[in-house]
Design an enzyme around this catalytic site. Structure first.
Site, PDB file in Angstrom:
ATOM      1  N   ASP A  10       3.437 -50.566  45.159  1.00 26.87           N
ATOM      2  CA  ASP A  10       4.552 -50.157  46.011  1.00 26.87           C
ATOM      3  C   ASP A  10       5.459 -49.280  45.158  1.00 26.87           C
ATOM      4  O   ASP A  10       5.345 -49.275  43.924  1.00 26.87           O
ATOM      5  CB  ASP A  10       5.313 -51.399  46.507  1.00 26.87           C
ATOM      6  CG  ASP A  10       6.538 -51.048  47.353  1.00 26.87           C
ATOM      7  OD1 ASP A  10       6.461 -50.065  48.123  1.00 26.87           O
ATOM      8  OD2 ASP A  10       7.569 -51.732  47.245  1.00 26.87           O
ATOM      9  N   SER A  11       6.383 -48.596  45.818  1.00 32.35           N
ATOM     10  CA  SER A  11       7.369 -47.806  45.072  1.00 32.35           C
ATOM     11  C   SER A  11       8.286 -48.727  44.275  1.00 32.35           C
ATOM     12  O   SER A  11       9.150 -48.236  43.555  1.00 32.35           O
ATOM     13  CB  SER A  11       8.200 -46.990  46.046  1.00 32.35           C
ATOM     14  OG  SER A  11       8.887 -47.865  46.923  1.00 32.35           O
ATOM     15  N   CYS A  73       3.112 -50.289  50.897  1.00 34.15           N
ATOM     16  CA  CYS A  73       4.262 -49.396  51.103  1.00 34.15           C
ATOM     17  C   CYS A  73       3.960 -48.512  52.307  1.00 34.15           C
ATOM     18  O   CYS A  73       2.936 -47.820  52.330  1.00 34.15           O
ATOM     19  CB  CYS A  73       4.433 -48.556  49.842  1.00 34.15           C
ATOM     20  SG  CYS A  73       5.679 -47.271  49.951  1.00 34.15           S
ATOM     21  N   GLU A 151      16.340 -52.431  45.194  1.00 35.65           N
ATOM     22  CA  GLU A 151      15.798 -52.267  43.840  1.00 35.65           C
ATOM     23  C   GLU A 151      16.824 -52.654  42.773  1.00 35.65           C
ATOM     24  O   GLU A 151      16.470 -53.089  41.689  1.00 35.65           O
ATOM     25  CB  GLU A 151      15.343 -50.814  43.616  1.00 35.65           C
ATOM     26  CG  GLU A 151      14.061 -50.448  44.357  1.00 35.65           C
ATOM     27  CD  GLU A 151      12.817 -51.103  43.772  1.00 35.65           C
ATOM     28  OE1 GLU A 151      12.709 -51.203  42.546  1.00 35.65           O
ATOM     29  OE2 GLU A 151      11.954 -51.543  44.558  1.00 35.65           O
ATOM     30  N   CYS A 183       9.215 -50.746  56.531  1.00 34.34           N
ATOM     31  CA  CYS A 183       9.294 -50.580  55.069  1.00 34.34           C
ATOM     32  C   CYS A 183       9.139 -51.972  54.473  1.00 34.34           C
ATOM     33  O   CYS A 183       9.781 -52.922  54.940  1.00 34.34           O
ATOM     34  CB  CYS A 183      10.637 -49.976  54.693  1.00 34.34           C
ATOM     35  SG  CYS A 183      10.979 -49.962  52.920  1.00 34.34           S
ATOM     36  N   HIS A 185      10.190 -53.257  51.868  1.00 33.61           N
ATOM     37  CA  HIS A 185      11.395 -53.834  51.250  1.00 33.61           C
ATOM     38  C   HIS A 185      12.237 -54.600  52.288  1.00 33.61           C
ATOM     39  O   HIS A 185      12.994 -55.502  51.933  1.00 33.61           O
ATOM     40  CB  HIS A 185      12.294 -52.737  50.658  1.00 33.61           C
ATOM     41  CG  HIS A 185      11.824 -52.167  49.354  1.00 33.61           C
ATOM     42  ND1 HIS A 185      10.683 -51.408  49.241  1.00 33.61           N
ATOM     43  CD2 HIS A 185      12.358 -52.234  48.099  1.00 33.61           C
ATOM     44  CE1 HIS A 185      10.543 -51.030  47.973  1.00 33.61           C
ATOM     45  NE2 HIS A 185      11.549 -51.527  47.258  1.00 33.61           N
TER      46      HIS A 185
END
Ligand code: DGL
Length: 262
Positions: A10-11, A73, A151, A183, A185
């Protein structure tokens, strides 16, 4: 080959929401997770930049012996999975905003999608959304800024709550009855989201569906592991690992986290 790990990337740390579903459904499998937090957010990058980052992540996972890769992601999937499937021999599982179930079960005829700009502007998302636009109203919202705050470990900050309110309140005026989290996240924001939109709007997150699809593809390709793995799950992150550690405090399986330049 069946004992080889499943790779995920994932990012950043958001894809751990998918990882948690995968280890729940597939307890025998060992996993390797790459958190490319140094390059987050992917959502503001061009398609070519996203593809280049996905290639880097894929090659690292393949070099570590992964038998299958889960692109954990939405932004990476919608921009790069076709390229990855064309260029590498192993199976890839992706994740896309789940408009289909939202559209199918919507009674008000309006659904909201919260995703990154990179996902919402991708050709793959456009194609899927267009299939449903004749039947229902699709309210798209770019979640700009949310990934960066997650993040940084600022899930419970006022800054994040204000951003979410700004993005979600207008959807209520359209009478949406489903909110698709586009997403990986965002599942970590569900308590905050519920505070804003209440309990009547159904929140759709595709983590479990991705785990089921991973299982089906492992079986189809004779890659399913029948014996419990002995090695711990491995996490690699290319920034300080402290926020990732906090995301994994509730995890009961054994794992290691290593900071690595990639
Ligand atoms: N977890 C990624 C997704 O599902 C975040 C994208 C980003 O880095 O902007 O889209």
């Amino acid at each position: 080959m069946n004992n080889q790990p499943i790779g995920l990337f994932d990012s950043g740390i958001g894809g751990t929401s998918i990882w948690k579903e995968i280890i729940k459904l597939l307890p025998n499998e060992q996993t390797i997770y790459l958190a490319d937090s140094k390059n987050a957010p992917y959502g503001k990058k061009s398609k070519d930049e996203i593809i280049a980052l996905c290639v880097k992540n894929t090659e690292l996972l393949i070099s570590k012996g992964c038998k299958l890769i889960v692109v954990a992601c939405n932004t990476a999937t919608t921009n790069a999975i076709a390229y990855l499937r064309e260029n590498y021999d192993i199976p890839f599982i992706g994740i896309e905003p789940a408009i289909k179930p939202a559209a199918l079960y919507s009674e008000t005829g309006a659904v909201g999608i919260l995703a990154t700009k990179g996902t919402l502007t991708s050709a793959l998302f456009e194609k899927t959304a267009n299939e449903y636009r004749q039947k229902i109203t699709v309210i798209e919202q770019d979640g700009e800024g949310l990934v960066s705050l997650i993040e940084k470990g600022k899930i419970n900050s006022l800054e994040l709550e204000n951003l979410l309110t700004k993005y979600l309140k207008p959807m209520l005026n359209f009478n949406v009855d489903h909110l698709v989290l586009g997403c990986t996240h965002y599942p970590y924001l569900i308590p905050q989201i519920k505070k804003i939109i209440g309990n009547k709007i159904q929140i759709i997150d595709s983590g479990e569906a991705v785990a089921k699809q991973t299982k089906a593809i492992l079986i189809k390709n004779h890659l399913f592991c029948n014996e419990k793995h002995i090695n711990p799950h491995q996490f690699y992150i290319n920034i300080d690992k402290s926020v990732l550690e906090k995301m994994l405090v509730d995890v009961s399986v054994s794992f290691t986290i290593e900071e690595l330049a990639f």
